[in-house]
Design a protein around this motif. Structure first.
Motif, PDB file in Angstrom:
ATOM      1  N   LEU A 169      -5.701  -3.921  -1.946  1.00 25.43           N
ATOM      2  CA  LEU A 169      -5.753  -3.249  -3.259  1.00 25.43           C
ATOM      3  C   LEU A 169      -5.124  -1.872  -3.079  1.00 25.43           C
ATOM      4  CD1 LEU A 169      -8.734  -4.780  -2.712  1.00 25.43           C
ATOM      5  CD2 LEU A 169      -9.170  -3.955  -5.010  1.00 25.43           C
ATOM      6  N   LEU A 170      -3.995  -1.621  -3.698  1.00 26.31           N
ATOM      7  CA  LEU A 170      -3.374  -0.299  -3.545  1.00 26.31           C
ATOM      8  C   LEU A 170      -4.301   0.776  -4.121  1.00 26.31           C
ATOM      9  CD1 LEU A 170       0.428  -0.826  -4.285  1.00 26.31           C
ATOM     10  CD2 LEU A 170      -0.891  -1.271  -2.200  1.00 26.31           C
ATOM     11  N   GLY A 171      -4.474   1.851  -3.348  1.00 27.64           N
ATOM     12  CA  GLY A 171      -5.466   2.864  -3.687  1.00 27.64           C
ATOM     13  C   GLY A 171      -5.092   3.750  -4.859  1.00 27.64           C
ATOM     14  N   ILE A 201       8.955   0.130   6.564  1.00 25.65           N
ATOM     15  CA  ILE A 201       8.492  -1.252   6.754  1.00 25.65           C
ATOM     16  C   ILE A 201       7.830  -1.701   5.450  1.00 25.65           C
ATOM     17  CG2 ILE A 201       6.952  -2.764   8.094  1.00 25.65           C
ATOM     18  CD1 ILE A 201       9.247  -1.665   9.771  1.00 25.65           C
ATOM     19  N   GLN A 202       8.470  -2.665   4.797  1.00 23.73           N
ATOM     20  CA  GLN A 202       8.027  -3.085   3.466  1.00 23.73           C
ATOM     21  C   GLN A 202       7.140  -4.326   3.559  1.00 23.73           C
ATOM     22  OE1 GLN A 202       8.393  -1.443   0.780  1.00 23.73           O
ATOM     23  NE2 GLN A 202      10.045   0.008   1.269  1.00 23.73           N
ATOM     24  N   LEU A 203       5.976  -4.261   2.922  1.00 23.87           N
ATOM     25  CA  LEU A 203       5.085  -5.424   2.867  1.00 23.87           C
ATOM     26  C   LEU A 203       5.802  -6.617   2.219  1.00 23.87           C
ATOM     27  CD1 LEU A 203       2.274  -6.625   3.293  1.00 23.87           C
ATOM     28  CD2 LEU A 203       1.608  -5.710   1.068  1.00 23.87           C
ATOM     29  N   THR A 204       6.579  -6.317   1.180  1.00 22.25           N
ATOM     30  CA  THR A 204       7.318  -7.359   0.465  1.00 22.25           C
ATOM     31  C   THR A 204       8.195  -8.180   1.427  1.00 22.25           C
ATOM     32  OG1 THR A 204       7.374  -5.875  -1.420  1.00 22.25           O
ATOM     33  CG2 THR A 204       8.936  -7.676  -1.452  1.00 22.25           C
ATOM     34  N   ASP A 205       8.882  -7.511   2.350  1.00 16.50           N
ATOM     35  CA  ASP A 205       9.764  -8.218   3.293  1.00 16.50           C
ATOM     36  C   ASP A 205       8.950  -9.131   4.214  1.00 16.50           C
ATOM     37  OD1 ASP A 205      11.822  -6.802   2.161  1.00 16.50           O
ATOM     38  OD2 ASP A 205      11.939  -5.292   3.756  1.00 16.50           O
ATOM     39  N   GLU A 217      12.410  -6.265  -3.156  1.00 16.82           N
ATOM     40  CA  GLU A 217      11.770  -4.953  -3.294  1.00 16.82           C
ATOM     41  C   GLU A 217      12.695  -3.986  -4.035  1.00 16.82           C
ATOM     42  OE1 GLU A 217       8.724  -4.193  -2.762  1.00 16.82           O
ATOM     43  OE2 GLU A 217       8.752  -2.015  -2.810  1.00 16.82           O
ATOM     44  N   LYS A 218      12.212  -3.458  -5.133  1.00 18.96           N
ATOM     45  CA  LYS A 218      12.899  -2.439  -5.934  1.00 18.96           C
ATOM     46  C   LYS A 218      14.392  -2.733  -6.166  1.00 18.96           C
ATOM     47  CE  LYS A 218       9.577   1.139  -4.680  1.00 18.96           C
ATOM     48  NZ  LYS A 218       8.746   0.552  -3.639  1.00 18.96           N
ATOM     49  N   PRO A 219      14.682  -3.882  -6.816  1.00 20.20           N
ATOM     50  CA  PRO A 219      16.103  -4.223  -7.053  1.00 20.20           C
ATOM     51  C   PRO A 219      16.689  -3.370  -8.182  1.00 20.20           C
ATOM     52  CG  PRO A 219      14.685  -5.782  -8.181  1.00 20.20           C
ATOM     53  CD  PRO A 219      13.770  -4.842  -7.429  1.00 20.20           C
ATOM     54  N   GLY A 251       5.800   3.436   5.424  1.00 22.55           N
ATOM     55  CA  GLY A 251       5.835   2.365   4.437  1.00 22.55           C
ATOM     56  C   GLY A 251       4.527   1.603   4.304  1.00 22.55           C
ATOM     57  N   LEU A 252       4.442   0.848   3.188  1.00 20.95           N
ATOM     58  CA  LEU A 252       3.237   0.078   2.878  1.00 20.95           C
ATOM     59  C   LEU A 252       2.965  -0.991   3.946  1.00 20.95           C
ATOM     60  CD1 LEU A 252       0.972  -0.705   0.895  1.00 20.95           C
ATOM     61  CD2 LEU A 252       2.646  -2.069  -0.365  1.00 20.95           C
ATOM     62  N   GLY A 253       4.034  -1.628   4.427  1.00 22.91           N
ATOM     63  CA  GLY A 253       3.871  -2.670   5.448  1.00 22.91           C
ATOM     64  C   GLY A 253       3.248  -2.096   6.713  1.00 22.91           C
ATOM     65  N   ARG A 297      11.326   0.070  -9.848  1.00 29.18           N
ATOM     66  CA  ARG A 297      10.230   0.710  -9.114  1.00 29.18           C
ATOM     67  C   ARG A 297       9.285  -0.287  -8.458  1.00 29.18           C
ATOM     68  NH1 ARG A 297       7.972   3.946 -13.875  1.00 29.18           N
ATOM     69  NH2 ARG A 297       6.026   3.168 -13.013  1.00 29.18           N
ATOM     70  N   TYR A 298       9.522  -1.589  -8.671  1.00 32.82           N
ATOM     71  CA  TYR A 298       8.556  -2.597  -8.228  1.00 32.82           C
ATOM     72  C   TYR A 298       9.183  -3.652  -7.314  1.00 32.82           C
ATOM     73  CZ  TYR A 298       5.052  -0.934 -11.549  1.00 32.82           C
ATOM     74  OH  TYR A 298       4.123  -0.169 -12.211  1.00 32.82           O
ATOM     75  N   GLY A 299       8.315  -4.438  -6.653  1.00 29.50           N
ATOM     76  CA  GLY A 299       8.766  -5.654  -5.995  1.00 29.50           C
ATOM     77  C   GLY A 299       8.840  -6.728  -7.067  1.00 29.50           C
TER      78      GLY A 299
HETATM   79  C1  G1P Z   1       4.607  -0.957  -3.657  1.00 33.79           C
HETATM   80  C2  G1P Z   1       5.232  -2.302  -3.294  1.00 33.79           C
HETATM   81  C3  G1P Z   1       5.926  -2.916  -4.503  1.00 33.79           C
HETATM   82  C4  G1P Z   1       4.938  -3.014  -5.658  1.00 33.79           C
HETATM   83  C5  G1P Z   1       4.332  -1.628  -5.955  1.00 33.79           C
HETATM   84  C6  G1P Z   1       3.248  -1.717  -7.014  1.00 33.79           C
HETATM   85  O1  G1P Z   1       5.624  -0.037  -3.905  1.00 33.79           O
HETATM   86  O2  G1P Z   1       6.137  -2.113  -2.223  1.00 33.79           O
HETATM   87  O3  G1P Z   1       6.414  -4.182  -4.167  1.00 33.79           O
HETATM   88  O4  G1P Z   1       5.588  -3.522  -6.796  1.00 33.79           O
HETATM   89  O5  G1P Z   1       3.741  -1.079  -4.774  1.00 33.79           O
HETATM   90  O6  G1P Z   1       2.793  -0.438  -7.355  1.00 33.79           O
HETATM   91  P1  G1P Z   1       5.328   1.554  -3.957  1.00 33.79           P
HETATM   92  O7  G1P Z   1       4.744   1.832  -5.307  1.00 33.79           O
HETATM   93  O8  G1P Z   1       4.361   1.833  -2.845  1.00 33.79           O
HETATM   94  O9  G1P Z   1       6.651   2.219  -3.763  1.00 33.79           O
END
Ligand code: G1P
Length: 285
Positions: free
Chosen positions: A125-127, A224-228, A186-188, A105-107, A165-167
Motif C-alpha cells: 500500500l503506497l504510503g 529500480i521500478q516495481l513495475t519492471d 511505467e510512465k509512458p 525507487g519503489l522497487g 505519471r502512472y504505470g
Molecule cells: C508509482 C508506481 C506507478 C504507479 C504510481 C501510483 O509511481 O511506480 O506505477 O502508477 O506509483 O501512484 P510513483 O508515484 O512512485 O512515481
C-alpha cells in the motif's frame, strides 16, 4: 498476510509543506495520510505491517508509538475521547520499520522488506495514497488474488493528462473488471500508452517478486521500478478498484481528499463544509 507500506519518498511535488515533515504525515481532514493507509490494511484483515522509511521520516514512528506523556495529560484533563483515540492509534497493528538507505525507487524500497516477508504473498500500500470505499481496496485485491492466485494490481481509469505519471496496464479481460496482464509500462508518453488503466498504488505480490527485483536493471528515472519486476512475473492480474483514490503527493488531490473526508463526518461538520462551499461558489460565480 503481511503488508508493506513504502514511505521513503521525498515529497518533492508538495514542497514547501514537505521540507521538514514527511508527506505521509500531511493531515487529510483530521488524520495523517499514513494513518488512513494503516487503517486500510487493518480493515482488510492485516495486522503485521512493515513501513519502509528513510531520512526525515521519524514522525511516522512517533505517530504510531505509545505516548505516555500525552496520555497522562489527557487523562489529567479529563479529555477521555482524545485519550481513547490516541491509545487506539498505538494499538492499531504490529508495525515494523526498515530504512531504505538510498533513494533508489519503489522497487528498491520493496526489496527492503524481503527478510521480514519471507516466502508468503504480501500486500503493498503506497504510503502517500489513500483510498475510500465500502470494501477496503486491499480487501478487494485479496479477494481477486484468492480467486486467480498471481500478483494482483489495483487499477483505475485515468484521464489523459494523468497517464504520464502512472504505470499503465496492457491486459486481456478475464471477467468484469478483471484483466490478465500482458505488459505494464511505467510512465509512458500518452501516445505510447497501451490503455488508460493506471496502477493506483495497491498490490498483492507473490514472493518471487524479490528475485525479480534483484535481477532487473534500473528503469524510468534511473531507479529500480516495481513495475519492471512485476513484468517479469508469470501470472499477473489487474482489477478495477471500486472507490475513490487520492494521491496525496499531488496538492489538488490532497485538497479534494480533505474536503471529501470532512463530508464523511457527522452531519454538523458536513453541513458546515457544504455551507462554506456554497458560499464560495456564489462568491466566485
Ligand atoms: C508509482 C508506481 C506507478 C504507479 C504510481 C501510483 O509511481 O511506480 O506505477 O502508477 O506509483 O501512484 P510513483 O508515484 O512512485 O512515481
Amino acid at each position: 498476510m503481511k503488508a508493506v507500506i513504502p514511505a521513503a519518498g521525498l515529497g518533492t511535488r508538495f514542497l514547501p509543506a514537505t521540507k521538514a515533515q514527511p508527506k505521509e504525515m500531511l493531515p487529510v481532514f483530521n488524520k495523517p495520510t499514513i494513518q488512513y493507509v494503516v487503517e486500510e490494511a487493518v480493515n482488510s484483515g492485516i495486522d503485521d505491517i512493515i513501513i519502509i522509511t528513510g531520512k526525515g521520516k521519524r514522525p511516522i514512528e512517533d505517530h504510531f508509538d505509545k505516548s505516555f506523556e500525552l496520555e497522562y495529560n489527557l487523562k489529567q484533563k479529563g479529555k477521555l475521547d482524545y485519550l481513547k483515540e490516541v491509545q487506539g492509534i498505538s494499538n492499531l497493528a504490529d508495525i515494523f520499520y526498515v530504512r531504505q538507505k538510498k533513494q533508489n525507487g519503489l522497487g528498491d524500497a520493496i526489496s527492503c522488506a524481503k527478510k521480514h516477508i519471507g516466502d508468503e504473498p504480501f500486500a503493498v500500500l503506497l504510503g502517500d495514497t489513500i483510498t475510500y470505499s465500502d470494501t477496503p481496496c486491499t480487501k478487494q485485491l485479496i479477494d481477486v488474488y484468492e480467486k486467480y492466485g498471481g500478483s494482483t494490481i489495483a487499477i483505475e481509469e485515468l484521464p489523459e493528462r494523468k497517464i504520464e505519471r502512472y504505470g499503465i496496464v496492457d491486459g486481456v479481460t478475464v471477467e468484469d473488471n478483471i484483466y490478465k496482464v500482458k505488459n505494464l509500462v511505467e510512465k509512458p508518453k500518452l501516445e505510447d500508452a497501451p490503455s488508460n488503466l493506471g496502477i493506483t498504488g495497491r498490490y498483492i505480490l507473490t514472493p518471487d517478486i524479490f528475485d525479480k527485483l534483484e535481477s532487473i536493471e534500473a528503469g524510468v528515472g534511473g531507479e529500480i521500478q516495481l513495475t519492471d519486476a512485476i513484468n517479469e512475473q508469470e501470472n499477473v492480474y489487474a482489477t478495477t478498484f471500486e472507490g475513490t483514490i487520492y494521491d496525496i503527493g499531488n496538492t489538488m488531490e490532497w485538497l479534494k481528499s480533505s474536503i471529501d473526508m470532512a463530508l464523511t463526518q457527522e452531519d454538523e461538520v458536513k453541513e458546515e463544509v457544504l455551507d462554506y462551499l456554497r458560499q464560495k461558489v456564489q462568491e466566485y460565480q
